[in-house]
Design a protein around this motif. Structure first.
Motif, PDB file in Angstrom:
ATOM      1  N   VAL A  64       0.833  -1.204   0.000  1.00  0.00           N
ATOM      2  CA  VAL A  64       0.000   0.000   0.000  1.00  0.00           C
ATOM      3  C   VAL A  64       0.869   1.255   0.000  1.00  0.00           C
ATOM      4  N   GLU A  65       1.997   1.173   0.666  1.00  0.00           N
ATOM      5  CA  GLU A  65       2.914   2.307   0.748  1.00  0.00           C
ATOM      6  C   GLU A  65       3.929   2.334  -0.391  1.00  0.00           C
ATOM      7  N   ALA A  66       3.954   1.274  -1.210  1.00  0.00           N
ATOM      8  CA  ALA A  66       4.988   1.146  -2.246  1.00  0.00           C
ATOM      9  C   ALA A  66       6.369   1.311  -1.620  1.00  0.00           C
ATOM     10  N   MET A  67       6.556   0.708  -0.463  1.00  0.00           N
ATOM     11  CA  MET A  67       7.805   0.806   0.301  1.00  0.00           C
ATOM     12  C   MET A  67       8.692  -0.384  -0.065  1.00  0.00           C
ATOM     13  N   TRP A  68       9.580  -0.201  -1.007  1.00  0.00           N
ATOM     14  CA  TRP A  68      10.418  -1.295  -1.498  1.00  0.00           C
ATOM     15  C   TRP A  68      11.571  -1.593  -0.546  1.00  0.00           C
ATOM     16  N   GLU A  69      12.116  -0.573   0.064  1.00  0.00           N
ATOM     17  CA  GLU A  69      13.247  -0.741   0.973  1.00  0.00           C
ATOM     18  C   GLU A  69      12.802  -0.446   2.404  1.00  0.00           C
ATOM     19  N   THR A  70      13.439  -1.117   3.362  1.00  0.00           N
ATOM     20  CA  THR A  70      13.172  -0.823   4.766  1.00  0.00           C
ATOM     21  C   THR A  70      13.818   0.500   5.136  1.00  0.00           C
ATOM     22  N   GLU A  71      12.991   1.434   5.638  1.00  0.00           N
ATOM     23  CA  GLU A  71      13.489   2.759   5.982  1.00  0.00           C
ATOM     24  C   GLU A  71      13.826   2.846   7.465  1.00  0.00           C
ATOM     25  N   PRO A  72      14.712   3.762   7.827  1.00  0.00           N
ATOM     26  CA  PRO A  72      14.946   4.004   9.258  1.00  0.00           C
ATOM     27  C   PRO A  72      13.659   4.492   9.923  1.00  0.00           C
ATOM     28  N   ALA A  73      13.445   4.059  11.153  1.00  0.00           N
ATOM     29  CA  ALA A  73      12.237   4.468  11.883  1.00  0.00           C
ATOM     30  C   ALA A  73      12.357   5.935  12.324  1.00  0.00           C
TER      31      ALA A  73
ATOM     32  N   ALA B 100       9.120   5.572   9.669  1.00  0.00           N
ATOM     33  CA  ALA B 100       9.023   5.614   8.212  1.00  0.00           C
ATOM     34  C   ALA B 100       8.146   6.778   7.754  1.00  0.00           C
ATOM     35  N   SER B 101       8.434   7.272   6.567  1.00  0.00           N
ATOM     36  CA  SER B 101       7.651   8.368   5.990  1.00  0.00           C
ATOM     37  C   SER B 101       6.455   7.811   5.218  1.00  0.00           C
ATOM     38  N   PHE B 102       5.476   8.667   5.012  1.00  0.00           N
ATOM     39  CA  PHE B 102       4.289   8.325   4.221  1.00  0.00           C
ATOM     40  C   PHE B 102       4.475   8.857   2.804  1.00  0.00           C
ATOM     41  N   THR B 103       4.239   7.994   1.817  1.00  0.00           N
ATOM     42  CA  THR B 103       4.375   8.402   0.418  1.00  0.00           C
ATOM     43  C   THR B 103       3.061   8.997  -0.050  1.00  0.00           C
ATOM     44  N   ALA B 104       2.997  10.306  -0.125  1.00  0.00           N
ATOM     45  CA  ALA B 104       1.768  10.983  -0.526  1.00  0.00           C
ATOM     46  C   ALA B 104       1.501  10.844  -2.015  1.00  0.00           C
ATOM     47  N   PHE B 105       2.580  10.740  -2.811  1.00  0.00           N
ATOM     48  CA  PHE B 105       2.422  10.689  -4.267  1.00  0.00           C
ATOM     49  C   PHE B 105       3.610   9.931  -4.844  1.00  0.00           C
ATOM     50  N   GLY B 106       3.374   9.262  -5.951  1.00  0.00           N
ATOM     51  CA  GLY B 106       4.451   8.547  -6.616  1.00  0.00           C
ATOM     52  C   GLY B 106       3.900   7.591  -7.654  1.00  0.00           C
ATOM     53  N   PHE B 107       4.813   7.004  -8.416  1.00  0.00           N
ATOM     54  CA  PHE B 107       4.428   6.045  -9.451  1.00  0.00           C
ATOM     55  C   PHE B 107       5.170   4.737  -9.208  1.00  0.00           C
ATOM     56  N   PRO B 108       4.511   3.768  -8.546  1.00  0.00           N
ATOM     57  CA  PRO B 108       5.165   2.491  -8.271  1.00  0.00           C
ATOM     58  C   PRO B 108       5.470   1.735  -9.570  1.00  0.00           C
ATOM     59  N   ASP B 109       6.656   1.177  -9.646  1.00  0.00           N
ATOM     60  CA  ASP B 109       7.102   0.410 -10.804  1.00  0.00           C
ATOM     61  C   ASP B 109       7.454  -1.002 -10.325  1.00  0.00           C
ATOM     62  N   GLN B 110       6.558  -1.959 -10.603  1.00  0.00           N
ATOM     63  CA  GLN B 110       6.745  -3.322 -10.103  1.00  0.00           C
ATOM     64  C   GLN B 110       7.949  -3.993 -10.750  1.00  0.00           C
ATOM     65  N   GLU B 111       8.196  -3.721 -12.020  1.00  0.00           N
ATOM     66  CA  GLU B 111       9.314  -4.370 -12.698  1.00  0.00           C
ATOM     67  C   GLU B 111      10.652  -3.831 -12.196  1.00  0.00           C
TER      68      GLU B 111
ATOM     69  N   PRO C  75       1.708  -8.441  -3.714  1.00  0.00           N
ATOM     70  CA  PRO C  75       0.557  -8.139  -4.590  1.00  0.00           C
ATOM     71  C   PRO C  75       0.924  -7.035  -5.579  1.00  0.00           C
ATOM     72  N   GLN C  76       0.047  -6.787  -6.527  1.00  0.00           N
ATOM     73  CA  GLN C  76       0.268  -5.704  -7.474  1.00  0.00           C
ATOM     74  C   GLN C  76       0.251  -4.375  -6.714  1.00  0.00           C
ATOM     75  N   VAL C  77       1.365  -3.679  -6.752  1.00  0.00           N
ATOM     76  CA  VAL C  77       1.551  -2.520  -5.876  1.00  0.00           C
ATOM     77  C   VAL C  77       0.777  -1.292  -6.360  1.00  0.00           C
ATOM     78  N   ALA C  78       0.871  -0.973  -7.640  1.00  0.00           N
ATOM     79  CA  ALA C  78       0.274   0.270  -8.146  1.00  0.00           C
ATOM     80  C   ALA C  78      -1.234   0.357  -7.880  1.00  0.00           C
ATOM     81  N   PRO C  79      -2.032  -0.689  -8.175  1.00  0.00           N
ATOM     82  CA  PRO C  79      -3.470  -0.575  -7.869  1.00  0.00           C
ATOM     83  C   PRO C  79      -3.743  -0.340  -6.385  1.00  0.00           C
ATOM     84  N   LEU C  80      -3.003  -1.028  -5.519  1.00  0.00           N
ATOM     85  CA  LEU C  80      -3.196  -0.829  -4.077  1.00  0.00           C
ATOM     86  C   LEU C  80      -2.804   0.583  -3.655  1.00  0.00           C
ATOM     87  N   PHE C  81      -1.669   1.043  -4.162  1.00  0.00           N
ATOM     88  CA  PHE C  81      -1.155   2.362  -3.814  1.00  0.00           C
ATOM     89  C   PHE C  81      -2.171   3.444  -4.135  1.00  0.00           C
TER      90      PHE C  81
END
Length: 530
Positions: free
Chosen positions: A257-266, A268-279, A385-391
């Protein structure tokens, strides 16, 4: 989604569920609004509140009938399209489903009948009791469905019997008081209240714009504004609770849902906008709001939220661990119904929690123990799961939720200050055009909850690819098209009936006219004629 037997079965269930969920939220919310309106009628003896209860009750009845008609099919689908699922978890899943069926077809139906046919046969207080019982029954019916669904998201209170290959209840209390189920119930019910409030608000605004049924519209709008503000605020608060529980029990869903590919330092930030790329496994042009996701997902400043890539690595380990449990199954089942050696059972119990991850390999090889390293890698990535539709769906839902708070707050401000007559017409038009929006938000919420659970039918226990029935794709496709056609007709029928009832407006019966003539609170005859 691949249009094979698994993909088509998923699509068929999704289609029937999405259609059914068009009717459920309005039923949940209108039932409570009817209770509020009739309570005011009994307390004040003002005839207008009786007319309001009967008018909105007519719309409730139309929606309730279509909701029951579309819901029946869903329960049969578990046996038809998801036979191994029914075999595997029927001992747990069947109980709340059966209780819901009893409540829906016996308790609810009886109370709905008493509501419509008891106006002249019951005293005012007794009829009020029936109305509130109907509202409670409707909501408790939803509780049992959401207990079943919550167990699919967090399978607590159950364990696998390796000799029968069936999940069995170990604690019904844990199934009943599953925190995920309880959070889903209050969140879903609050969403239903918001749907109903915005519906009543919009229809009342339309009457005011047309200058029709003004007395009914003003009072209905007042109820809807206050009820809707409380409901929309609770949706946001309870949605925060659902987010926290997702972080605790469904980490992959939260990361997707967050399109969070990497574990961030605590935190974590909220991604308000972006274009998830599953590939590419990254999010392009991401705009982050610091700390927000960490607070929502963990309610702390020092707890990390694992990213997708980290969770995939964990999934690989769980697949390898699950293969040990899968191997032990052969040894256990070789004993038949004879007692299992304590050492074997202890080893199986130690690894059985990851057996479901080993079953992910069934998509690629009949015997998971024969899987290659590449297939294990692919199965681990299947847990994403498919990230972009969830995001995007999640952000549409959240954006609409805050819009509902703003809209109901503005109307609450005007009604509390007795400024309905001077309310801007553009504001009334906004309310009318906003009628479909809470349905869109509710469907988005369902999509995030269910699509985000993929590839699991039961989170971490049973993959969707294993749960499906052994049917031909042609058969499922044919029934899918049939259901879509029938449900579309039913939806059109409901919309026509609802619009006809709204255009017709409240109708006065003999008791209404008698109360209007004798009540000291009677409305002017010209207003009552509307």
């Amino acid at each position: 989604m691949d249009l094979d037997i698994v993909g088509l079965s998923r699509l068929q269930f999704a289609a029937t569920a999405l259609y059914h969920f068009l009717f459920v939220p309005l039923t949940l919310g209108l039932a409570v609004i009817l209770g509020i309106m009739e309570t005011v009628y009994v307390m004040t003896q003002r005839p207008i509140w009786r007319q309001m209860t009967k008018f909105w009750g007519t719309l409730f009845g139309i929606n309730f009938a279509l909701g029951v008609a579309t819901g029946i099919v869903m329960e049969f689908q578990f046996g038809m399209n998801w036979s191994y699922y029914s075999h595997y978890v029927g001992d747990i899943f069947g109980a709340p489903l059966a209780i819901e069926g009893l409540m829906a077809f016996f308790l609810e139906a009886t109370l709905v009948g008493l509501f419509f046919f008891g106006w002249e046969r019951l005293s005012k207080v007794k009829h009020l009791i029936v109305t509130w019982a109907m509202a409670l029954g409707t909501n408790f019916s939803a509780l049992w469905i959401l207990i079943a669904n919550g167990w699919m998201q967090n399978p607590a209170g159950a364990a696998l019997n390796p000799q029968t290959m069936r999940m069995e209840v170990t604690s019904f209390a844990e199934v009943l008081f599953n925190p995920v189920a309880q959070a889903k119930f209050v969140h879903t019910v609050s969403a239903g209240y918001t749907v109903a409030a915005l519906f009543v608000l919009g229809v009342s605004a339309w009457y005011l714009l047309k200058g029709r049924h003004v007395d009914l519209a003003k009072r209905s709008l007042t109820v809807a504004a206050s009820f809707g503000l409380a409901a929309s605020l609770s949706v946001v608060v309870l949605g925060d609770e659902s987010g926290y529980l997702s972080g605790e029990h469904q980490s992959m869903k939260l990361a997707a849902v967050e399109a969070m590919w990497e574990t961030e330092p605590a935190p974590a930030s909220f991604t308000a906008f972006g274009f998830p790329d599953q590939e590419a496994r990254e999010t392009h042009y991401a705009v982050h709001i610091p700390w927000v996701m960490g607070l929502i997902g963990t309610r702390s400043l020092d707890t990390q939220i694992p990213g997708i890539k980290n969770l995939v690595e964990q999934a690989k380990g769980r697949i390898q661990n699950g293969l040990i449990a899968y191997d032990l199954l052969d040894e256990i089942r070789a004993h038949g119904h004879q007692p299992i050696p304590a050492e074997v059972r202890a080893r199986f119990d130690a690894h059985s929690g990851d057996l479901g991850h080993a079953l992910l390999l069934k998509r690629y090889v009949d015997d998971p123990r024969q899987a290659t390293a590449a297939q294990i890698e692919q199965a681990a990535w299947d847990t994403v799961p498919q990230v972009a539709p969830l995001f995007w769906t999640f952000r549409v839902m959240v954006g609409l939720g805050f819009f509902f708070i703003l809209l109901t707050l503005v109307f609450f401000w005007h009604t509390a200050r007795h400024q309905i007559d001077t309310m801007p017409r553009w504001l009334l038009r906004v309310a009318v055009w906003s009628i479909p929006l809470p349905w869109i938000a509710a469907e988005c919420g369902w999509f995030v909850a269910e699509f985000g659970r993929q590839p699991w039918a039961i989170e971490g226990v049973l993959p969707v690819a294993v749960a499906v029935s052994n049917l031909s794709a042609t058969t499922v496709l044919g029934t899918l098209l049939g259901f879509v056609a029938i449900y579309t007709v039913l939806l059109i029928v409901e919309m026509k009936l609802m619009l006809k009832a709204i255009r017709k407006g409240p109708q006065l019966d003999e008791q209404d006219r008698a109360e209007l003539q004798t009540s000291p609170h009677a409305l002017p005859q010209q207003s009552a004629a509307f």
